[in-house]
Design a protein around this motif. Sequence first.
Motif, PDB file in Angstrom:
ATOM      1  N   ARG A  21       6.036   7.229 -10.014  1.00 47.71           N
ATOM      2  CA  ARG A  21       6.296   8.208  -9.126  1.00 47.71           C
ATOM      3  C   ARG A  21       5.561   7.378  -7.591  1.00 47.71           C
ATOM      4  O   ARG A  21       6.199   7.992  -7.075  1.00 47.71           O
ATOM      5  CB  ARG A  21       5.342   9.320  -9.495  1.00 47.71           C
ATOM      6  N   HIS A  22       5.308   5.885  -8.070  1.00 46.45           N
ATOM      7  CA  HIS A  22       4.712   5.598  -6.373  1.00 46.45           C
ATOM      8  C   HIS A  22       5.609   4.997  -5.826  1.00 46.45           C
ATOM      9  O   HIS A  22       6.378   4.069  -6.653  1.00 46.45           O
ATOM     10  CB  HIS A  22       3.638   5.026  -7.285  1.00 46.45           C
ATOM     11  N   ARG A  23       5.302   4.772  -4.172  1.00 47.19           N
ATOM     12  CA  ARG A  23       6.466   4.493  -3.335  1.00 47.19           C
ATOM     13  C   ARG A  23       4.818   3.148  -2.613  1.00 47.19           C
ATOM     14  O   ARG A  23       3.938   4.056  -2.201  1.00 47.19           O
ATOM     15  CB  ARG A  23       6.988   4.819  -2.848  1.00 47.19           C
ATOM     16  N   TYR A  24       5.932   2.062  -2.609  1.00 52.71           N
ATOM     17  CA  TYR A  24       4.906   0.719  -2.079  1.00 52.71           C
ATOM     18  C   TYR A  24       5.058   0.517  -0.407  1.00 52.71           C
ATOM     19  O   TYR A  24       6.292   0.107  -0.776  1.00 52.71           O
ATOM     20  CB  TYR A  24       3.888  -0.140  -3.082  1.00 52.71           C
ATOM     21  N   TYR A  25       4.651   0.340   0.458  1.00 58.01           N
ATOM     22  CA  TYR A  25       5.185  -0.303   1.835  1.00 58.01           C
ATOM     23  C   TYR A  25       4.159  -1.626   1.566  1.00 58.01           C
ATOM     24  O   TYR A  25       2.994  -1.670   1.475  1.00 58.01           O
ATOM     25  CB  TYR A  25       4.547   0.471   2.483  1.00 58.01           C
ATOM     26  N   MET A  69      10.344   1.494   8.791  1.00 53.97           N
ATOM     27  CA  MET A  69      11.106   1.236   7.646  1.00 53.97           C
ATOM     28  C   MET A  69      12.998   0.855   8.664  1.00 53.97           C
ATOM     29  O   MET A  69      13.681   0.210   8.441  1.00 53.97           O
ATOM     30  CB  MET A  69      11.236   2.246   7.020  1.00 53.97           C
ATOM     31  N   GLU A  70      12.826   2.033   9.668  1.00 58.17           N
ATOM     32  CA  GLU A  70      14.313   1.663  10.018  1.00 58.17           C
ATOM     33  C   GLU A  70      14.530   0.140  11.135  1.00 58.17           C
ATOM     34  O   GLU A  70      15.755  -0.291  11.301  1.00 58.17           O
ATOM     35  CB  GLU A  70      14.175   2.767  10.927  1.00 58.17           C
ATOM     36  N   GLY A  71      13.395   0.086  11.489  1.00 63.25           N
ATOM     37  CA  GLY A  71      13.000  -1.634  12.647  1.00 63.25           C
ATOM     38  C   GLY A  71      13.259  -2.535  12.323  1.00 63.25           C
ATOM     39  O   GLY A  71      12.729  -3.329  12.237  1.00 63.25           O
ATOM     40  N   GLY A  72      12.869  -2.361  10.409  1.00 59.88           N
ATOM     41  CA  GLY A  72      13.354  -3.565   9.785  1.00 59.88           C
ATOM     42  C   GLY A  72      11.737  -4.170   9.428  1.00 59.88           C
ATOM     43  O   GLY A  72      11.723  -5.209   9.591  1.00 59.88           O
ATOM     44  N   LEU A  73      10.886  -3.175   9.921  1.00 61.32           N
ATOM     45  CA  LEU A  73       9.213  -4.157   9.829  1.00 61.32           C
ATOM     46  C   LEU A  73       8.272  -3.959   7.971  1.00 61.32           C
ATOM     47  O   LEU A  73       7.439  -5.135   8.496  1.00 61.32           O
ATOM     48  CB  LEU A  73       8.278  -3.611  11.232  1.00 61.32           C
ATOM     49  N   LEU A  74       9.058  -3.643   8.025  1.00 60.64           N
ATOM     50  CA  LEU A  74       8.249  -2.614   5.700  1.00 60.64           C
ATOM     51  C   LEU A  74       9.621  -2.699   5.673  1.00 60.64           C
ATOM     52  O   LEU A  74      10.988  -2.474   6.086  1.00 60.64           O
ATOM     53  CB  LEU A  74       7.408  -1.478   6.475  1.00 60.64           C
ATOM     54  N   SER A  75       9.401  -3.210   3.697  1.00 60.43           N
ATOM     55  CA  SER A  75       9.588  -3.318   3.291  1.00 60.43           C
ATOM     56  C   SER A  75       9.407  -2.465   2.205  1.00 60.43           C
ATOM     57  O   SER A  75       7.901  -2.004   2.146  1.00 60.43           O
ATOM     58  CB  SER A  75      10.266  -4.641   1.968  1.00 60.43           C
ATOM     59  N   LEU A  76      10.193  -1.441   1.359  1.00 63.07           N
ATOM     60  CA  LEU A  76       9.737  -0.278   0.069  1.00 63.07           C
ATOM     61  C   LEU A  76      10.388  -0.571  -0.930  1.00 63.07           C
ATOM     62  O   LEU A  76      10.916  -1.536  -1.675  1.00 63.07           O
ATOM     63  CB  LEU A  76      10.091   0.536   0.321  1.00 63.07           C
ATOM     64  N   ALA A  77       8.444  -0.501  -2.301  1.00 62.82           N
ATOM     65  CA  ALA A  77       8.802  -0.598  -3.377  1.00 62.82           C
ATOM     66  C   ALA A  77       8.896   0.586  -4.311  1.00 62.82           C
ATOM     67  O   ALA A  77       7.985   0.538  -3.595  1.00 62.82           O
ATOM     68  CB  ALA A  77       8.128  -2.145  -4.100  1.00 62.82           C
ATOM     69  N   ALA A  78      10.041   0.488  -5.187  1.00 68.12           N
ATOM     70  CA  ALA A  78       8.920   1.884  -6.253  1.00 68.12           C
ATOM     71  C   ALA A  78       9.091   1.271  -7.315  1.00 68.12           C
ATOM     72  O   ALA A  78       9.262   0.635  -8.959  1.00 68.12           O
ATOM     73  CB  ALA A  78      10.417   2.681  -6.073  1.00 68.12           C
ATOM     74  N   GLN A  79       7.739   2.062  -7.744  1.00 71.12           N
ATOM     75  CA  GLN A  79       6.969   1.451  -9.531  1.00 71.12           C
ATOM     76  C   GLN A  79       6.529   3.226  -9.839  1.00 71.12           C
ATOM     77  O   GLN A  79       5.849   3.847  -9.490  1.00 71.12           O
ATOM     78  CB  GLN A  79       6.456   1.579  -9.108  1.00 71.12           C
ATOM     79  N   LEU A 106       1.177  -1.185  -0.279  1.00 67.83           N
ATOM     80  CA  LEU A 106       0.276  -0.447  -0.096  1.00 67.83           C
ATOM     81  C   LEU A 106       0.875   1.734   0.112  1.00 67.83           C
ATOM     82  O   LEU A 106       1.728   1.001   0.203  1.00 67.83           O
ATOM     83  CB  LEU A 106      -0.852  -0.453   1.781  1.00 67.83           C
ATOM     84  N   THR A 107       0.619   2.499  -0.606  1.00 66.02           N
ATOM     85  CA  THR A 107       1.119   3.447  -0.164  1.00 66.02           C
ATOM     86  C   THR A 107       0.480   4.193   0.873  1.00 66.02           C
ATOM     87  O   THR A 107       0.071   3.704   1.768  1.00 66.02           O
ATOM     88  CB  THR A 107       0.456   4.266  -1.491  1.00 66.02           C
ATOM     89  N   ALA A 108       1.541   4.787   1.788  1.00 70.27           N
ATOM     90  CA  ALA A 108       1.479   6.444   2.108  1.00 70.27           C
ATOM     91  C   ALA A 108       0.482   6.434   2.522  1.00 70.27           C
ATOM     92  O   ALA A 108      -0.451   6.678   3.478  1.00 70.27           O
ATOM     93  CB  ALA A 108       2.829   7.447   2.592  1.00 70.27           C
ATOM     94  N   SER A 109      -0.608   6.963   1.313  1.00 73.11           N
ATOM     95  CA  SER A 109      -1.620   8.043   1.406  1.00 73.11           C
ATOM     96  C   SER A 109      -2.867   6.567   1.895  1.00 73.11           C
ATOM     97  O   SER A 109      -3.458   6.899   3.390  1.00 73.11           O
ATOM     98  CB  SER A 109      -2.238   8.581   0.052  1.00 73.11           C
TER      99      SER A 109
END
Length: 226
Positions: free
Chosen positions: A68-72, A56-66, A32-35
């Motif tokens: 202009r969108h960023r998905y968690y 993210m800093e805690g290592g609980l999430l991953s991040l993928a970019a597609q 999902l996106t931040a919004s």
Amino acid sequence: MKNGPDIARIASLVGDPARANMLTALMGGGALTASELALEAGVTVQTASSHLSKLMEGGLLSLAAQGRHRYYGLASTQVAGMLESIMGVAATSGPQRVRPGPRDATMREARICYDHLAGDHAVAMLDGFLARKILIRDGDKITMGKACAGYFQAVGIEPETLKKSRRQVCRACLDWSVRRSHLAGTLGAAIFDKILAEKWARRDAESRAVVFSPSGKREFEKAFLG
């Protein structure tokens, strides 16, 4: 501070209500996106971004970019398992319901737990595997029995191929609906993929529920419940 894992740091990340809502929203295995996560948490996008940075800093999430969108998404199945276990503990604390877990009957019957099946059907499936010694359980450890390879090959799943993954093939995951275990790991994921590929069930668009058709439920029971 004593030596060992920093439990307090992880607990503080999960313990914030907004972050807990975000993590729960990702239990469906999607991204999902931040919004979108801001809506799930009931906070502004700016506040959500702050929470996401901490996760993210805690290592609980991953991040993928597609584009202009960023998905968690959740960082791993281990994180998903931790969240499912916490749900089980939470179900036993505070005001008690007559039955633990979700009130919705469909969610209780079958739902997705990151990448594998959870709920009553999943617990019954693992119970059947253990009773027929297709899988062997020793405490929290689950291994493949002698009949495992032939059994799953007959339904189109190759256990030997699953061993090539760095993930565990079989893992017990606490099911918070009934406070017992269902099957996770690459085998649990392969079974769920089979269910969807055969169109025995579909994922509900509004929740984590997995809805079986009448014929699909019969085929699922024939293939995996024996």
